[in-house]
Design a protein around this motif. Structure first.
Motif, PDB file in Angstrom:
ATOM      1  N   LEU A  66       0.821  -1.205   0.000  1.00 23.34           N
ATOM      2  CA  LEU A  66       0.000   0.000   0.000  1.00 23.34           C
ATOM      3  C   LEU A  66       0.861   1.264   0.000  1.00 23.34           C
ATOM      4  O   LEU A  66       0.483   2.279  -0.601  1.00 23.34           O
ATOM      5  CB  LEU A  66      -0.930   0.004   1.212  1.00 23.34           C
ATOM      6  N   THR A  67       2.013   1.211   0.651  1.00 27.70           N
ATOM      7  CA  THR A  67       2.916   2.366   0.651  1.00 27.70           C
ATOM      8  C   THR A  67       3.373   2.684  -0.764  1.00 27.70           C
ATOM      9  O   THR A  67       3.377   3.852  -1.188  1.00 27.70           O
ATOM     10  CB  THR A  67       4.142   2.091   1.543  1.00 27.70           C
ATOM     11  N   GLY A 104       1.872   1.915  -3.563  1.00 30.76           N
ATOM     12  CA  GLY A 104       0.743   2.412  -4.348  1.00 30.76           C
ATOM     13  C   GLY A 104       0.323   3.824  -3.976  1.00 30.76           C
ATOM     14  O   GLY A 104       0.071   4.658  -4.853  1.00 30.76           O
ATOM     15  N   LEU A 105       0.263   4.120  -2.682  1.00 25.75           N
ATOM     16  CA  LEU A 105      -0.198   5.437  -2.243  1.00 25.75           C
ATOM     17  C   LEU A 105       0.818   6.527  -2.553  1.00 25.75           C
ATOM     18  O   LEU A 105       0.441   7.672  -2.827  1.00 25.75           O
ATOM     19  CB  LEU A 105      -0.514   5.408  -0.750  1.00 25.75           C
ATOM     20  N   TYR A 139      -1.805  -4.634  -4.420  1.00 28.08           N
ATOM     21  CA  TYR A 139      -1.987  -3.531  -3.470  1.00 28.08           C
ATOM     22  C   TYR A 139      -1.750  -2.175  -4.139  1.00 28.08           C
ATOM     23  O   TYR A 139      -2.358  -1.173  -3.746  1.00 28.08           O
ATOM     24  CB  TYR A 139      -1.062  -3.714  -2.267  1.00 28.08           C
ATOM     25  N   SER A 177      -4.573   0.741  -4.137  1.00 27.01           N
ATOM     26  CA  SER A 177      -4.261   2.121  -3.754  1.00 27.01           C
ATOM     27  C   SER A 177      -4.694   3.108  -4.833  1.00 27.01           C
ATOM     28  O   SER A 177      -5.230   4.187  -4.530  1.00 27.01           O
ATOM     29  CB  SER A 177      -2.758   2.265  -3.509  1.00 27.01           C
ATOM     30  N   CYS A 213      -7.858   6.176  -4.590  1.00 25.67           N
ATOM     31  CA  CYS A 213      -7.699   7.619  -4.812  1.00 25.67           C
ATOM     32  C   CYS A 213      -8.647   8.163  -5.879  1.00 25.67           C
ATOM     33  O   CYS A 213      -8.606   9.364  -6.183  1.00 25.67           O
ATOM     34  CB  CYS A 213      -6.257   7.925  -5.210  1.00 25.67           C
TER      35      CYS A 213
END
Length: 312
Positions: free
Chosen positions: A70-71, A73-74, A183, A187, A191
């Motif tokens: 997730l990190t 992707g975000l 992931y 993410s 958004c």
């Protein structure tokens, strides 16, 4: 050492290079960039599900895999949201050269924290790539601009995308490539509400072929390139993969754009093309050198090869 990373990096370069040459077609037809983002996020889902299916639906759900995936992707999706804001308030000809230096962040972190090293050819390629990247978008002769919010946002985006590539490497040590990409897709989709909120729906928007239809065909190139990039970072060093892809893709985009438009490039763009070409060749020709940290990396989950050669 096996050079699977180079195959994946070149595939990403090809897909992103073609995508870069075509992505402006959506805006030319009145489809907002924020909605292009929405379409891109949705195109991430099919390849994510395909590679997960080929891996036997073995999605890793442990804490480290989820957080790292997730990190990655975000940081990518969040950086894109901030880039929209930056371009609204500042000059694109200065913003994009700043953002293009994101591989410098990746290289510094990979060198200092992961202890990755390369030879003389690789080092020369890295330096040339960092010099070439800003030249693709820089336009000399423009009026001076006051530093404002756009400058801060550009620096944040540069840092975010540099960190994204770094965490893409570290994530591959704790999770399978398929889980990481899944992931990343999650993410990107998460958004979508922010992108919709930033869209100006007061202007006419094409909803047919010239809108989401064309955007989907173009953005799937971006999505597949992102998938192969995950595998490139899995098998290769971040301080080599990042400058190779980030120099090679704009190089191909510039060549295709010049061929399609027939326009004469500026001197700075020609210099960027020449330096990027030389940088890509040096990075590709650099013999493999083992990283001191490679033997200490934990063994990640199973990874299947999306190109079908059965090697991971």
């Amino acid at each position: 050492m096996q050079r699977h990373w180079l195959t994946y990096a070149l595939v990403t370069t090809l897909f992103w290079g073609v995508w870069g040459a075509l992505t402006g077609l959506s805006a030319e037809r009145g489809f907002p960039d924020t909605l292009v983002y929405v379409v891109w996020a949705l195109t991430m889902l099919p390849p994510a599900l395909i590679v997960l299916a080929r891996a036997g639906w073995q999605l890793q759900r442990d804490r480290r895999a989820v957080i790292q995936g997730l990190t990655v992707g975000l940081l990518g999706a969040g950086g894109q949201m901030l880039l929209f804001r930056a371009v609204e308030s500042g000059p694109a000809y200065l913003i994009f050269p700043i953002v293009s230096l994101s591989p410098g962040v990746t290289i510094a972190l990979s060198f200092g924290l992961l202890r990755e090293r390369t030879g003389k050819l690789g080092l020369a390629g890295i330096v040339l790539a960092l010099i070439a990247l800003p030249l693709f978008d820089y336009q000399p002769g423009q009026q001076a601009q006051d530093l404002g919010l756009w400058f801060v946002l550009a620096l944040v985006v540069m840092a975010a995308w540099g960190l994204q590539a770094f965490f893409l490497k570290t994530a591959n040590s704790v999770a399978s490539a398929e889980s990481i990409f899944f992931y990343m897709a999650v993410s990107a989709v998460a958004c979508i509400p922010a992108a919709l909120w930033m869209t100006d729906f007061s202007h006419p928007i094409p909803w047919g072929w010239n809108g989401p239809g064309l955007a989907a065909l173009i953005q799937v190139l971006n999505a597949v390139g992102a998938l192969t990039l995950v595998y490139a970072f899995r098998h290769g060093k971040a301080l080599v993969v990042a400058p190779l892809v980030n120099a090679g893709a704009p190089l191909l985009t510039a060549l295709l754009s010049m061929a399609l438009s027939g326009a004469s490039p500026s001197g700075t763009k020609l210099a960027g093309v020449a330096l990027a070409l030389l940088a890509a060749l040096l990075l590709a020709l650099q013999p493999e050198t083992p990283s001191p940290a490679s033997s200490a990396e934990p063994t990640p989950g199973p990874a299947r090869d999306p190109l079908g050669d059965g090697k991971a």
